[in-house]
Design a protein around this motif. Structure first.
Motif, short mmCIF file in Angstrom:
data_model
loop_
_atom_site.label_atom_id
_atom_site.label_comp_id
_atom_site.label_asym_id
_atom_site.label_seq_id
_atom_site.Cartn_x
_atom_site.Cartn_y
_atom_site.Cartn_z
N LEU A 151 22.08 31.90 45.81
CA LEU A 151 21.78 33.15 45.13
C LEU A 151 21.76 34.30 46.12
CD1 LEU A 151 18.89 32.05 42.73
CD2 LEU A 151 21.27 32.55 42.11
N ALA A 152 22.35 35.44 45.72
CA ALA A 152 22.39 36.66 46.54
C ALA A 152 23.11 36.45 47.86
CB ALA A 152 20.98 37.20 46.79
N SER A 153 24.06 35.52 47.90
CA SER A 153 24.78 35.27 49.15
C SER A 153 25.64 36.47 49.53
CB SER A 153 25.66 34.02 49.03
OG SER A 153 26.83 34.30 48.27
N ARG A 154 25.91 36.59 50.83
CA ARG A 154 26.80 37.64 51.29
C ARG A 154 28.21 37.42 50.74
NH1 ARG A 154 27.02 41.63 55.38
NH2 ARG A 154 28.80 42.91 54.76
N TYR A 155 28.56 36.15 50.52
CA TYR A 155 29.91 35.87 50.01
C TYR A 155 30.08 36.45 48.60
CZ TYR A 155 34.10 33.56 48.46
OH TYR A 155 35.35 33.33 47.97
N THR A 156 29.14 36.17 47.68
CA THR A 156 29.29 36.68 46.32
C THR A 156 29.10 38.19 46.26
OG1 THR A 156 26.98 36.05 45.86
CG2 THR A 156 28.71 34.51 45.16
N TRP A 157 28.27 38.75 47.16
CA TRP A 157 28.11 40.21 47.23
C TRP A 157 29.45 40.85 47.61
CZ3 TRP A 157 24.26 43.93 46.53
CH2 TRP A 157 24.45 45.17 47.14
N ASP A 158 30.09 40.33 48.67
CA ASP A 158 31.37 40.89 49.11
C ASP A 158 32.47 40.65 48.09
OD1 ASP A 158 30.20 41.80 51.42
OD2 ASP A 158 30.89 40.13 52.66
N LEU A 159 32.48 39.47 47.47
CA LEU A 159 33.50 39.16 46.48
C LEU A 159 33.40 40.10 45.29
CD1 LEU A 159 35.80 37.35 45.47
CD2 LEU A 159 34.06 35.77 44.58
N ALA A 160 32.19 40.39 44.84
CA ALA A 160 32.01 41.32 43.72
C ALA A 160 32.55 42.70 44.06
CB ALA A 160 30.53 41.40 43.34
N HIS A 161 32.40 43.11 45.32
CA HIS A 161 32.94 44.40 45.72
C HIS A 161 34.47 44.38 45.77
CE1 HIS A 161 28.80 45.32 46.84
NE2 HIS A 161 29.16 46.57 46.97
N ARG A 162 35.05 43.20 46.04
CA ARG A 162 36.51 43.11 46.11
C ARG A 162 37.16 43.13 44.73
NH1 ARG A 162 35.81 38.96 49.90
NH2 ARG A 162 36.77 37.42 48.50
N ASP A 163 36.54 42.45 43.76
CA ASP A 163 37.23 42.39 42.47
C ASP A 163 36.48 43.13 41.35
OD1 ASP A 163 35.17 40.52 42.16
OD2 ASP A 163 36.45 38.92 41.40
N LEU A 164 35.18 42.97 41.22
CA LEU A 164 34.47 43.56 40.09
C LEU A 164 34.20 45.05 40.27
CD1 LEU A 164 31.86 40.75 39.36
CD2 LEU A 164 34.18 41.02 38.47
N LEU A 165 33.91 45.48 41.50
CA LEU A 165 33.55 46.88 41.76
C LEU A 165 34.67 47.65 42.42
CD1 LEU A 165 29.93 46.20 43.07
CD2 LEU A 165 30.60 46.92 40.78
N SER A 166 35.79 47.03 42.58
CA SER A 166 36.93 47.68 43.23
C SER A 166 37.58 48.70 42.31
CB SER A 166 37.97 46.62 43.63
OG SER A 166 39.18 47.21 44.04
N ASP A 167 38.20 49.72 42.92
CA ASP A 167 38.99 50.67 42.12
C ASP A 167 40.22 49.99 41.53
OD1 ASP A 167 37.23 52.75 42.61
OD2 ASP A 167 38.31 53.43 44.40
N GLU A 168 40.67 48.94 42.20
CA GLU A 168 41.80 48.18 41.67
C GLU A 168 41.30 47.26 40.55
OE1 GLU A 168 45.18 44.96 43.22
OE2 GLU A 168 43.73 45.82 44.62
N VAL A 169 42.00 47.22 39.45
CA VAL A 169 41.60 46.42 38.30
C VAL A 169 42.11 44.99 38.46
CG1 VAL A 169 41.77 46.13 35.81
CG2 VAL A 169 41.60 48.43 36.79
N PHE A 170 41.18 44.03 38.42
CA PHE A 170 41.56 42.62 38.53
C PHE A 170 41.46 41.91 37.19
CE2 PHE A 170 41.00 43.49 42.98
CZ PHE A 170 41.88 42.62 43.61
N TYR A 171 40.63 42.40 36.29
CA TYR A 171 40.44 41.75 34.99
C TYR A 171 40.48 42.84 33.93
CZ TYR A 171 38.45 38.71 38.55
OH TYR A 171 38.25 38.00 39.68
N GLY A 172 41.69 43.12 33.45
CA GLY A 172 41.87 44.24 32.55
C GLY A 172 42.24 43.84 31.14
N PRO A 173 42.57 44.84 30.30
CA PRO A 173 42.85 44.58 28.88
C PRO A 173 44.31 44.33 28.56
CG PRO A 173 42.67 46.94 29.26
CD PRO A 173 42.45 46.28 30.60
#
Length: 463
Positions: free
Chosen positions: A151-173
């Motif tokens: 829980l709260a690992s640096r890996y999942t924190w960084d990964l969320a910034h790469r795909d979920l919070l990125s300006d680039e869309v990874f999971y779109g409509p």
């Protein structure tokens, strides 16, 4: 003709766990020859999630027989979600990769880890979950993978910034990115297994609030300069991939299933929803699937305790981690708003970097309808009077540039942040069930130029 279908299992699991899924899909007309089950080594201490993701890319080409441009669909379970997200977001190949993956079916995904991961790193965890095959990895528990799953690992924190919070869309409509469908069991383990696992708000292994890709980031900026009065103290990022926006990836709970049975013995309801998801090919069909799935599982969702997860990272103005800090939450209710009571919250400190913390809230206990005040108290310590933390908001909760925010107890600083106005703002809300919110807490860190006893951190020798 349907796309090739790839199945990816979770931590400490084996490809054979998908046999009932293969049978169910075959019974519904899927060509077994077009279904490829991917296995990987998770109980080896030197292997990372990124290693597995790149190994998956090679196996995809060499064994599944898919060429570099051929589209495919995927069903992933638990840690398999982190594997496929790592595959999607690593290296310059990501644009091609997210166009190749057409539909992503997430079954009890460990999108933000698991409350059991840090237990698996112990010797006892190795006894029950570790590698039992004689060889160089005998009794390994997969330390680097479990580190990413904590829980709260640096890996999942960084990964969320790469795909979920990125300006680039990874999971779109649309079909430029994969259509994502998220399922999780609505119950936890029973019997003996339930006695040793079953953390609150989980399917026995992963948190309901940490399954879906519904997330946002909030920045609480308490840094200050003597002449700075224009800093935005509270910055609410937009929700990403959330049912409250025009584009949604809903969390779909399945009654009667837990983390194990959802993969070993899927119900007819779940298989039917997955088969229909695998047939989605347009934005309109995706939205219609979401609407139908939400309606179909509405009763199940209402029967579940509404949990929400916050992941907090504390950093100084240079972005360096603050590891010695504490956050307390106190609530006041409409009948007596001044009577503040501490909130019951499940806190986990990430062992690899104590600047990262997970806070798990039971929103039913929080009683959101009657909540009038929410006070957040932040206590930070450098561990020495030679260095101090400080911030813009005083310990009495007021915000006044003329006041001394740099307290005399240099190694220990306290601030109170009152969220009362935000709670009454209908446009900005803090609490949403079955979601994860990232919070970055920013403070100042400063070495003392001169202490009363004459001690200094840095000085020039007088001539």
């Amino acid at each position: 003709m349907s796309n090739p279908l790839v199945l990816i299992h979770g931590y400490s699991d084996v490809p054979e766990s998908f046999k009932n899924w293969e049978k169910s899909l075959s019974d519904r007309g899927f060509d077994v020859a077009n279904v490829h089950v991917c296995g990987y080594r998770s109980l080896t201490n030197e292997v990372t999630i990124k290693d597995i993701a790149e190994g998956f890319d090679r196996a995809l080409r060499l064994r599944a027989g898919l060429n570099a441009d051929e589209p495919f669909d995927a069903i992933v379970h638990s840690t398999g979600m982190l594997v496929i997200r790592a595959w999607l977001t690593t290296y310059a190949k990501q644009e091609k990769r997210k166009r190749r993956l057409k539909r992503l079916i997430a079954i009890a995904p460990a999108s933000f880890g698991s409350p059991l991961a840090h237990k698996g790193r112990s010797w006892l965890g190795a006894i029950f979950k570790g590698n039992r095959s004689l060889g160089p990895d005998f009794m390994d528990a997969g330390d680097l993978i479990l580190d990413g799953l904590e829980l709260a690992s640096r890996y999942t924190w960084d990964l969320a910034h790469r795909d979920l919070l990125s300006d680039e869309v990874f999971y779109g409509p649309d079909d430029n990115t994969p259509y994502v469908f998220t399922f999780c069991g609505a119950t936890n383990y029973k019997g003996l297994q339930g006695l040793v696992t079953n953390p609150d708000g989980t399917d026995g292994t992963v948190r309901w609030a940490g399954c879906s890709l519904n997330t946002r980031k909030i920045i609480l900026n308490l840094t200050t300069e003597d002449d700075d009065t224009t800093v935005k103290r509270l910055d609410f990022g937009q929700w990403r991939n959330d049912r409250r926006s025009n584009f949604q990836i809903p969390f779909i709970p399945i009654a009667g299933l837990n983390h194990g049975s959802i993969i070993e013995n899927p119900t007819e309801e779940l298989v039917d929803l997955v088969v229909k998801a695998l047939a989605v090919s347009t934005s309109e069909e995706f939205q219609e699937w979401n609407k139908t799935a939400i309606q179909q599982t509405e009763v199940t969702l209402k029967s579940m305790v509404p949990w929400q997860q916050f992941i907090v990272r504390a950093v100084d103005e240079r972005g360096d981690p603050i590891t010695d800090y504490h956050v307390r939450f106190n609530a006041g209710y409409k009948d007596s708003p001044s009577d503040l009571k501490p909130l019951d919250v499940d806190v986990h400190v990430y062992s690899g970097d104590k600047s990262l913390r997970s806070f798990h809230f039971d929103l039913k206990k929080l009683d959101l309808e009657n909540l009038a005040r929410l006070r957040i108290e932040v206590i930070a310590s450098s561990g020495t009077d030679l260095v101090r933390y400080y911030g813009h908001i005083d310990s009495d909760g007021t915000e006044d540039a003329d006041k001394n925010t740099k307290q005399s107890a240099a190694s220990h600083w306290t601030a109170v942040f009152d969220m009362g106005q935000m709670l009454s703002n209908s446009e900005v809300k803090l609490f949403y069930p079955f979601t994860t919110t990232l919070i970055e807490l920013q403070l100042n860190r400063e070495p003392e130029a001169w202490l009363p006893n004459g001690t200094k951190v840095t000085w020039f020798v007088e001539k």
